[in-house]
Design a protein around this motif. Structure first.
Motif, PDB file in Angstrom:
ATOM      1  N   PRO A 151       0.824  -1.216   0.000  1.00  0.00           N
ATOM      2  CA  PRO A 151       0.000   0.000   0.000  1.00  0.00           C
ATOM      3  C   PRO A 151       0.861   1.271   0.000  1.00  0.00           C
ATOM      4  O   PRO A 151       1.790   1.400   0.798  1.00  0.00           O
ATOM      5  N   ARG A 161      -2.374   3.571  -5.548  1.00  0.00           N
ATOM      6  CA  ARG A 161      -2.915   2.885  -4.376  1.00  0.00           C
ATOM      7  C   ARG A 161      -1.970   1.786  -3.900  1.00  0.00           C
ATOM      8  O   ARG A 161      -1.763   1.615  -2.710  1.00  0.00           O
ATOM      9  N   TYR A 162      -1.401   1.038  -4.853  1.00  0.00           N
ATOM     10  CA  TYR A 162      -0.500  -0.066  -4.517  1.00  0.00           C
ATOM     11  C   TYR A 162       0.711  -0.069  -5.433  1.00  0.00           C
ATOM     12  O   TYR A 162       0.676   0.468  -6.531  1.00  0.00           O
ATOM     13  N   PRO A 173      -6.123   4.180  -8.136  1.00  0.00           N
ATOM     14  CA  PRO A 173      -7.484   3.962  -7.614  1.00  0.00           C
ATOM     15  C   PRO A 173      -8.518   3.552  -8.663  1.00  0.00           C
ATOM     16  O   PRO A 173      -9.462   2.844  -8.349  1.00  0.00           O
TER      17      PRO A 173
END
Length: 103
Positions: free
Chosen positions: A33, A69-70, A84
């Motif tokens: 994350p 996001r990741y 996202p």
């Protein structure tokens, strides 16, 4: 070495190998994350070409900020950033100046 000793050594070696393979598979499939990242101008151009929003970082001249996001694990030469909206963008790690992680 007796036959029993060879069997025990083989079972232990297979167990250690299975654990190491499990760790490697888990590491390649893990998403880390990320809150946001800072990239250089070349990285900003790559992200904009992929259709992601990049803005100039107000506190760091010549640097741009993006909000994935990741991220993919850190042991590869290319980072796969998941945004996202679900889009995945590959970006060379040399283009990323700073990672800010969540959590």
């Amino acid at each position: 070495m007796s036959s029993r000793d060879r069997w025990v050594a083989g079972i232990l070696a297979a167990g250690v190998a299975a654990i190491l393979v499990g760790v490697l598979v888990t590491a390649t499939r893990t998403h880390i994350p990320v809150s946001h990242i800072y990239v250089n101008p070349a990285g900003a151009r790559l992200l904009e070409a992929a259709g992601e929003k990049v803005r100039s970082a107000p506190d760091w001249p010549g640097t741009f900020e993006a909000n994935p996001r990741y991220s993919a694990p850190a042991f590869t030469g290319e980072s796969w950033l998941t945004f996202p909206d679900g889009r995945v963008v590959p970006l060379p790690r040399k283009e990323i100046l700073l990672w800010v992680y969540r959590g």
